[in-house]
Design a protein around this motif. Structure first.
Motif, short mmCIF file in Angstrom:
data_model
loop_
_atom_site.label_atom_id
_atom_site.label_comp_id
_atom_site.label_asym_id
_atom_site.label_seq_id
_atom_site.Cartn_x
_atom_site.Cartn_y
_atom_site.Cartn_z
N ALA A 1 3.50 -11.53 5.79
CA ALA A 1 2.10 -11.66 6.16
C ALA A 1 1.21 -10.58 5.56
CB ALA A 1 1.96 -11.61 7.69
N ASP A 2 1.77 -9.68 4.75
CA ASP A 2 0.96 -8.56 4.28
C ASP A 2 -0.04 -8.94 3.21
OD1 ASP A 2 3.17 -9.03 2.68
OD2 ASP A 2 3.52 -6.94 2.19
N VAL B 1 0.84 -1.21 0.00
CA VAL B 1 0.00 0.00 0.00
C VAL B 1 0.88 1.26 0.00
CG1 VAL B 1 -2.10 1.04 0.92
CG2 VAL B 1 -1.61 -1.37 1.40
N ALA B 2 1.74 1.34 -1.00
CA ALA B 2 2.67 2.46 -1.18
C ALA B 2 3.77 2.41 -0.12
CB ALA B 2 1.93 3.80 -1.20
N CYS B 3 3.63 3.16 0.95
CA CYS B 3 4.72 3.35 1.90
C CYS B 3 4.92 2.21 2.89
CB CYS B 3 4.51 4.65 2.68
SG CYS B 3 2.88 4.75 3.49
N GLY B 4 4.01 1.23 2.94
CA GLY B 4 4.07 0.22 4.00
C GLY B 4 4.62 -1.11 3.57
N PHE B 5 5.84 -1.15 3.06
CA PHE B 5 6.45 -2.39 2.56
C PHE B 5 6.48 -3.47 3.64
CE2 PHE B 5 10.36 -4.98 1.85
CZ PHE B 5 9.95 -5.61 0.69
N ASP B 6 5.83 -4.59 3.33
CA ASP B 6 5.77 -5.77 4.20
C ASP B 6 5.00 -5.54 5.50
OD1 ASP B 6 7.01 -7.47 2.46
OD2 ASP B 6 8.76 -7.88 3.71
N ILE B 7 4.39 -4.36 5.69
CA ILE B 7 3.64 -4.14 6.93
C ILE B 7 2.18 -3.75 6.70
CG2 ILE B 7 5.69 -3.55 8.27
CD1 ILE B 7 4.84 -0.61 8.09
#
Length: 312
Positions: A140-141, A15-21
């Protein structure tokens, strides 16, 4: 029960800025898994549709069944026999959480067949093993939102700490999949191991801003925060026409636009279905102008996650 049919939805990860989180689920497409008891102990893949014969048929090598094997081992069950049918309803290497949907549908189906000995939250770590076998990384994203629904945040992997946040009712996703493929392992391989302090600070600000914007239904803040200064500049090189498609989305009403997962799918978030549709048509047309076919999906945020469709 002797037969279970389960569905797990596609997802948008990072979701753009949230790599892997960060990750969220959409309504469709998604994978469907059928599990039926058989007399002979063991997990057997009976059939896979929609993959053009590309996925492994060995149970220990396929995301849909490796999760079942891990779950049965955890529960100490050695005498269960099942045959599994997987219906792939999204392209491989699409950036839409294809392997995650298979893993989630598989683990939900086997858990249901056994009478639900584990909660949805407890199933998460088993679903992550499907991602490990498919991409080499147990992230887990994708499996998180596909399993649980909604917009999820993975605060920590050690120990695993995942939670969901509320999103505005009028938030819609546009997801455009160009007719090309990117291998997830390759897309992870090209990422840099070191990031500048300047970019880290900027990314942290955008992560915080996006969470706050979603929870406050502050669409302007959501728009300002959907900026990825670390991953997108590298991965976008692998996607033809990415910058033009992103510009088309923004110019036609989208709040923000970025790569879905590892690509090549590109997603946008918009306020209202009409803006989402307008942005999607512009994105699809931009690909078409470059001679690239694409598929458009429009959806609100799927709050339910995986579902059991049939049971006998």
């Amino acid at each position: 029960m002797n037969y279970i049919k389960a569905f797990a939805p596609a997802t948008v990860a990072n979701v753009a800025c949230g790599f892997d989180i960060f990750g969220f689920a959409i309504q469709e497409p998604g994978d469907v898994v059928e599990v039926r008891r058989i007399d002979k102990p063991g997990i057997v893949i009976k059939e896979i549709t929609g993959d053009d014969g590309r996925l492994p048929r060995a149970a220990e090598k396929n995301a849909v069944t490796v999760v079942m094997l891990h779950l049965l081992k955890h529960l100490g069950i050695t005498d269960l026999g099942c045959e599994v049918t997987l219906h792939k309803n999204m392209p491989l290497g699409s950036g839409m959480g294809s392997s995650a949907a298979s893993a989630v549908a598989g683990v939900v189906a086997i858990n249901e067949l056994l009478g639900n000995p584990l909660t949805r939250g407890e199933l998460l770590r088993f679903a992550m093993e499907g991602e490990r076998i498919a991409s080499g990384s147990a992230h887990a994203d994708n499996v998180g939102p596909s399993l649980l629904g909604g917009f999820v945040v993975i605060r920590s992997y050690t120990p695993l700490d995942i939670f969901s946040i509320p999103v505005p009712d009028d938030l819609y996703c546009t997801l455009v999949h160009p007719d090309i493929e990117i291998n997830t392992k390759d897309a992870r391989y090209i990422l840099r191991n070191e990031v500048s302090l300047k970019n880290t600070i900027a990314q942290m600000g955008n992560v915080a801003g996006l969470v706050a914007g979603l929870m406050k239904a502050d669409y302007d803040l959501i728009s300002r925060s959907m900026v990825d200064v670390i991953i997108e500049p590298v991965r976008s090189i692998l996607i033809p026409e990415f910058n033009e498609v992103k510009k088309a989305a923004i110019n036609n009403g989208a709040l923000g636009c970025s790569i879905s997962g590892s690509g090549p799918s590109i997603f946008a978030l918009s306020r209202g279905m009409e803006n989402a549709r307008k942005a999607g048509e512009a994105m699809k047309q931009t690909f078409a102008d470059a001679g690239i076919d694409s598929t458009l999906h429009l959806s609100g945020i799927n709050q339910g996650g995986a579902t059991v469709l049939e049971r006998e």
